[in-house]
Design a protein around this motif. Sequence first.
Motif, PDB file in Angstrom:
ATOM      1  N   LEU A  80      18.948  11.718  38.776  1.00  0.00           N
ATOM      2  CA  LEU A  80      19.645  10.846  37.842  1.00  0.00           C
ATOM      3  C   LEU A  80      18.765  10.598  36.619  1.00  0.00           C
ATOM      4  O   LEU A  80      19.221  10.606  35.485  1.00  0.00           O
ATOM      5  CB  LEU A  80      19.988   9.507  38.517  1.00  0.00           C
ATOM      6  N   ASP A 138      19.234  13.269  34.170  1.00  0.00           N
ATOM      7  CA  ASP A 138      20.576  13.620  33.719  1.00  0.00           C
ATOM      8  C   ASP A 138      20.828  12.882  32.409  1.00  0.00           C
ATOM      9  O   ASP A 138      20.989  11.668  32.380  1.00  0.00           O
ATOM     10  CB  ASP A 138      21.595  13.220  34.795  1.00  0.00           C
ATOM     11  N   VAL A 141      23.281  12.599  30.222  1.00  0.00           N
ATOM     12  CA  VAL A 141      24.494  11.801  30.018  1.00  0.00           C
ATOM     13  C   VAL A 141      24.404  10.498  30.826  1.00  0.00           C
ATOM     14  O   VAL A 141      24.695   9.415  30.313  1.00  0.00           O
ATOM     15  CB  VAL A 141      25.771  12.597  30.394  1.00  0.00           C
ATOM     16  N   SER A 142      23.953  10.614  32.086  1.00  0.00           N
ATOM     17  CA  SER A 142      23.833   9.406  32.924  1.00  0.00           C
ATOM     18  C   SER A 142      22.836   8.415  32.347  1.00  0.00           C
ATOM     19  O   SER A 142      23.028   7.204  32.443  1.00  0.00           O
ATOM     20  CB  SER A 142      23.377   9.768  34.340  1.00  0.00           C
ATOM     21  N   GLN A 171      24.540   6.629  29.564  1.00  0.00           N
ATOM     22  CA  GLN A 171      25.534   5.707  30.132  1.00  0.00           C
ATOM     23  C   GLN A 171      24.871   4.470  30.716  1.00  0.00           C
ATOM     24  O   GLN A 171      25.306   3.346  30.465  1.00  0.00           O
ATOM     25  CB  GLN A 171      26.348   6.423  31.226  1.00  0.00           C
ATOM     26  N   SER A 172      23.779   4.670  31.469  1.00  0.00           N
ATOM     27  CA  SER A 172      23.183   3.498  32.127  1.00  0.00           C
ATOM     28  C   SER A 172      22.530   2.565  31.097  1.00  0.00           C
ATOM     29  O   SER A 172      22.592   1.347  31.250  1.00  0.00           O
ATOM     30  CB  SER A 172      22.201   3.919  33.221  1.00  0.00           C
ATOM     31  N   ALA A 187      29.179  10.050  25.605  1.00  0.00           N
ATOM     32  CA  ALA A 187      28.829   9.524  26.925  1.00  0.00           C
ATOM     33  C   ALA A 187      29.996   8.783  27.587  1.00  0.00           C
ATOM     34  O   ALA A 187      30.063   8.690  28.804  1.00  0.00           O
ATOM     35  CB  ALA A 187      27.624   8.595  26.812  1.00  0.00           C
ATOM     36  N   SER A 198      24.678  17.309  31.041  1.00  0.00           N
ATOM     37  CA  SER A 198      23.726  16.653  31.947  1.00  0.00           C
ATOM     38  C   SER A 198      22.291  17.107  31.700  1.00  0.00           C
ATOM     39  O   SER A 198      21.356  16.328  31.820  1.00  0.00           O
ATOM     40  CB  SER A 198      24.130  16.910  33.396  1.00  0.00           C
ATOM     41  N   SER A 233      31.750  14.707  32.139  1.00  0.00           N
ATOM     42  CA  SER A 233      31.647  13.419  32.830  1.00  0.00           C
ATOM     43  C   SER A 233      33.019  12.750  32.957  1.00  0.00           C
ATOM     44  O   SER A 233      33.182  11.781  33.685  1.00  0.00           O
ATOM     45  CB  SER A 233      30.653  12.492  32.120  1.00  0.00           C
TER      46      SER A 233
END
Length: 568
Positions: free
Chosen positions: A10, A13, A15-16, A19-20, A49, A146, A281
């Motif tokens: 994670l 990644d 994109v993650s 996002q987070s 994202a 990703s 995503s």
Amino acid sequence: HFYKRLLDQLAMDVVSVVQSYIMKLLEESGPGMKVMLLDSHTTPMVSLAFAQSALMRQEVYLFERLSTTPAWEDLRHLKCICVLKPDTATIANLCSELAKPRYGAYHIYFTNILAKALVKQLAEADMQEVVKEVKEVYLDYLPVGSHLFGLSLPIPLQPMGSRWVEDSLNKSSQAITSLLLSLKLSPAIRYQEGSGPASILANSVKSTMAREGGLFSPGQVDSTPVLLILDRREDPVTPLLTQWTYQAMVHEMIGINNNRVNLTGAPGVSKDLQDVVLSSSQDEFYAANLYSNFGEIGQTIKILMEEFQNKAKSHQKIDSISDMKNFVENYPQFKKMSGTVSKHVTLVSELSRLVSLRNLLEISELEQEIVSGGDHKDMLKQVTEMIQREKTSLEDATRLCMLFALRFEQSNSSSVRSVVTLLRKKGGEKEARMVQNLQRYAGQNARKGDLFADQNNTTKNITGKLFKGLKGVENVYSQHSPLLKQIVEDCVKNRLKPASFPLLGSHDGKVKTIVVFIVGGFTYEEAFTVHQLNTSLGVQIILGGTSTLNSRAFFDQIEHSFPSGSQE
């Protein structure tokens, strides 16, 4: 171990990670209706994202662009979440926003390191004390996939292609440093020797890391991450080839721009499908088939269609209340599935139309033979015949001609000239000039390495090199592998020669994490290669570049490097 590996995945990644970060800052601002204030840099970053609906679920009801003269209205009941790039123009606009604040509270997040002087400027503008917090969140790049990050800098270098456009250098350096900070990496830096732009960018990142030492703390002890900066001109072949995996085909034949595909020019496409979103995503089918080849995707689409038809059939009989209830409960998924099916059926049928219209199977086979060690006499005969065919478009003829010129420019320059003449006869005066300019831009004399090692027999021939990883693969359309593959494999095995890839900083231990950045942009074929290496080598490689290339974008770079007045 399993959880640690999951976390590591994670953590890498892209994109993650974006996002987070965004979810965290929305959480921090607390409950209540929010507006998101973005600028021209952060708008595409956020939209890559997130789908808008996902942000609405976080109580973001309005998206605004920061402008020089905002129209004033009283919106004090809203919290304003600002996600902005900290450059002087943005700060100036933000100061005029704060001088006459429209919103009740401002939570300001800058996507990169904020200069002290700019903080002072903001504090002075905030007379009404509406700013609740100012923070740095390192998101100064586009999360393309990703394991992919990039920028929208189609022409990063000045004419002649050996010096940076100042603004592009700054943006590239900022994108890389913010990516490293968001992934908590403090890498050793290696760059392509002989490339002025790669060396300048490497040193620019190095000096930011030295200046902001506190932010870049070394991570794992047993391995040093590597930032590897390459120059597109070392491999001019990859952007010129016809592609056969789904994502790469869509970008090469139609074009993907910030996850959007425009199908306006395609015949028989209904109005609601003329602008579609392709995001791994947000679209499970796309995520599962990014790297499927064209044959497989046809089969998968057929299965998807059949599944959908069966679902539709079962929904046709609504006899009882419970049938109705089932239908209503499943309707959102049904509708989503229907959207997914029609989008991908439309895309695949358009690709299929273009493949047969442009005779791409035959052309692609010839391209692969040219770059994978085909015999000169045989290649000359086939390329000549293919260019002269009426069905061959000028664009495809140009690509063939370029590949032929790159491969045979030194051993058979007279036959290269004769192929260029054929292109002129086809009406491609500008294109013929472009082939000659490609040789100046990225020909043998401009490159350090040897792309076609079979010509001077100093190293084992290219087919040997290519087929090493392809035992048992009988696919004539994917014989070529990008130069990037060799370089990254050598990097993982600590085999990169310091003379070819000088090192800034110290490097010890195993290489488990590599961030690659290509000045001049990366292709989706290279993205696929990195995806395969991540799996086969058990390492984490992230690929980035000044833009995401296809052959047309590469043509533009060549044209820009030698504007028509600069002929020798």
